[in-house]
Write a protein that holds these residues in place. Structure first.
Motif, PDB file in Angstrom:
ATOM      1  N   THR A  65      18.841 -19.873  28.075  1.00 58.78           N
ATOM      2  CA  THR A  65      18.782 -19.185  29.451  1.00 58.78           C
ATOM      3  C   THR A  65      18.189 -17.809  29.558  1.00 58.78           C
ATOM      4  O   THR A  65      17.583 -17.566  28.327  1.00 58.78           O
ATOM      5  CB  THR A  65      20.502 -18.927  29.494  1.00 58.78           C
ATOM      6  OG1 THR A  65      21.155 -18.101  28.401  1.00 58.78           O
ATOM      7  CG2 THR A  65      21.429 -20.096  29.406  1.00 58.78           C
ATOM      8  N   ALA A  66      18.200 -17.340  30.444  1.00 62.09           N
ATOM      9  CA  ALA A  66      17.707 -15.747  30.646  1.00 62.09           C
ATOM     10  C   ALA A  66      17.906 -14.899  29.655  1.00 62.09           C
ATOM     11  O   ALA A  66      17.364 -14.128  29.083  1.00 62.09           O
ATOM     12  CB  ALA A  66      17.729 -15.494  32.203  1.00 62.09           C
ATOM     13  N   SER A  67      19.530 -14.991  29.598  1.00 59.57           N
ATOM     14  CA  SER A  67      20.108 -14.161  28.565  1.00 59.57           C
ATOM     15  C   SER A  67      19.616 -14.464  26.789  1.00 59.57           C
ATOM     16  O   SER A  67      19.497 -13.640  26.296  1.00 59.57           O
ATOM     17  CB  SER A  67      21.567 -14.191  28.612  1.00 59.57           C
ATOM     18  OG  SER A  67      22.338 -13.468  27.557  1.00 59.57           O
ATOM     19  N   GLU A  68      19.560 -15.851  26.630  1.00 60.26           N
ATOM     20  CA  GLU A  68      19.258 -15.961  25.350  1.00 60.26           C
ATOM     21  C   GLU A  68      17.809 -15.753  25.183  1.00 60.26           C
ATOM     22  O   GLU A  68      17.392 -15.321  24.038  1.00 60.26           O
ATOM     23  CB  GLU A  68      19.401 -17.779  25.558  1.00 60.26           C
ATOM     24  CG  GLU A  68      20.917 -17.868  25.135  1.00 60.26           C
ATOM     25  CD  GLU A  68      21.347 -19.435  25.127  1.00 60.26           C
ATOM     26  OE1 GLU A  68      22.177 -19.640  24.716  1.00 60.26           O
ATOM     27  OE2 GLU A  68      20.158 -20.060  25.499  1.00 60.26           O
ATOM     28  N   TRP A  69      16.897 -15.986  26.229  1.00 52.55           N
ATOM     29  CA  TRP A  69      15.536 -15.608  25.931  1.00 52.55           C
ATOM     30  C   TRP A  69      15.360 -14.002  25.641  1.00 52.55           C
ATOM     31  O   TRP A  69      14.441 -13.702  24.592  1.00 52.55           O
ATOM     32  CB  TRP A  69      14.667 -15.767  27.385  1.00 52.55           C
ATOM     33  CG  TRP A  69      14.189 -17.084  27.561  1.00 52.55           C
ATOM     34  CD1 TRP A  69      14.528 -17.996  28.748  1.00 52.55           C
ATOM     35  CD2 TRP A  69      13.309 -17.900  26.809  1.00 52.55           C
ATOM     36  NE1 TRP A  69      14.013 -19.243  28.240  1.00 52.55           N
ATOM     37  CE2 TRP A  69      13.153 -19.004  27.280  1.00 52.55           C
ATOM     38  CE3 TRP A  69      12.527 -17.751  25.379  1.00 52.55           C
ATOM     39  CZ2 TRP A  69      12.217 -20.122  26.689  1.00 52.55           C
ATOM     40  CZ3 TRP A  69      11.905 -18.580  24.867  1.00 52.55           C
ATOM     41  CH2 TRP A  69      11.673 -19.941  25.404  1.00 52.55           C
ATOM     42  N   LEU A  70      16.270 -13.185  26.200  1.00 52.79           N
ATOM     43  CA  LEU A  70      16.215 -11.804  25.729  1.00 52.79           C
ATOM     44  C   LEU A  70      16.461 -11.407  24.729  1.00 52.79           C
ATOM     45  O   LEU A  70      15.989 -10.842  23.714  1.00 52.79           O
ATOM     46  CB  LEU A  70      16.962 -10.953  27.159  1.00 52.79           C
ATOM     47  CG  LEU A  70      17.098  -9.528  27.042  1.00 52.79           C
ATOM     48  CD1 LEU A  70      15.721  -8.962  26.859  1.00 52.79           C
ATOM     49  CD2 LEU A  70      17.819  -8.920  27.864  1.00 52.79           C
ATOM     50  N   ARG A  71      17.691 -12.142  24.313  1.00 59.06           N
ATOM     51  CA  ARG A  71      18.174 -11.936  22.797  1.00 59.06           C
ATOM     52  C   ARG A  71      17.189 -12.327  21.849  1.00 59.06           C
ATOM     53  O   ARG A  71      16.971 -11.790  20.970  1.00 59.06           O
ATOM     54  CB  ARG A  71      19.767 -12.647  22.742  1.00 59.06           C
ATOM     55  CG  ARG A  71      20.691 -11.775  23.291  1.00 59.06           C
ATOM     56  CD  ARG A  71      21.922 -12.591  23.130  1.00 59.06           C
ATOM     57  NE  ARG A  71      22.144 -13.405  24.079  1.00 59.06           N
ATOM     58  CZ  ARG A  71      23.102 -14.320  24.175  1.00 59.06           C
ATOM     59  NH1 ARG A  71      23.935 -14.380  23.047  1.00 59.06           N
ATOM     60  NH2 ARG A  71      23.131 -15.260  24.923  1.00 59.06           N
TER      61      ARG A  71
END
Length: 219
Positions: free
Chosen positions: A200-206
């Motif tokens: 997800t977008a959040s996982e990409w950032l992390r």
């Protein structure tokens, strides 16, 4: 304080930051997926920085290939084991077991490096072992496979340290990082093939931030 000690403390600070992010990813992604994306995002800035300095040719210039790839193997296995432990154990408990690494490194340094380990270091090792037992409390709680994984991660990390000690004067930091991260990307890509869930977008950032922390710690 010795410069090497300060650098080690800084490295472990970066690793702790990365590990906290890995813990948050462990419930939604496989060990191999985590290893792949973190290694990828760690490799990219190192490639860019090396290219900027005009030293890209040195990235895979290896003098002792067996030991360099042995170090890559122990590093990859350490990551896999500790990622599994993070996903299945409390954070502090995983860290307590993973930091058995200095104890194993002390033993391995005697066997493979012929180092003279005196009573003060043995005392520190003993205190560390007792502290780990206090945290984990074997016998008072059920031990899980994740406990074994954390211990194996400590053994692999100790092996990595001993190998680095042995080849540190013959290999460049560029080649050591390049072989480790490239090998990790390839191995984890093969192992996660067909099972990856698109982040997800959040996982990409992390993943991105974690990769930067990992790159800084390794450097």
């Amino acid at each position: 304080m010795n410069k090497g000690v300060l650098l080690a403390l800084l490295a472990y600070f970066f690793f702790c930051c990365a590990d906290a992010i890995i813990k948050s990813l462990g419930q939604s992604a496989s060990v191999f997926e985590i290893g792949f994306f973190i290694s990828l995002f760690a490799l990219v800035p190192i490639l860019a920085f090396t290219a900027w300095r005009g030293e890209l040719h040195s990235l895979f210039k290896i003098n002792q290939p067996r030991l360099v790839f042995a170090r890559a193997a122990t590093g990859i296995l350490a990551g896999m084991f500790v990622f599994y432990a993070f996903a299945n154990l409390p954070f502090a408990e995983t860290y307590a077991l993973a930091f058995l690494s200095p104890m194993f490194a002390t033993i391995l340094s005697i066997i493979f490096l012929g180092e003279d380990v005196r009573w003060r270091r043995w005392s520190a090792v003993a205190i560390g072992l007792v502290s780990v037992l206090v945290v984990v409390r074997p016998g008072f709680r059920e031990l899980q496979w994740a406990h074994l994984a954390a211990i194996l991660a400590a053994i692999m990390s100790a092996s990595t340290l001993v190998i680095l000690r042995k080849i540190g004067n013959t290999e460049s930091s560029h080649s050591l990082l390049g072989t480790l991260l490239t090998s990790s990307v390839v191995v984890n890509a093969v192992l996660m093939a067909g099972t990856v869930d698109w982040p997800t977008a959040s996982e990409w950032l992390r993943y991105f931030v974690c990769g930067l922390f990992a790159a800084a710690g390794q450097t």
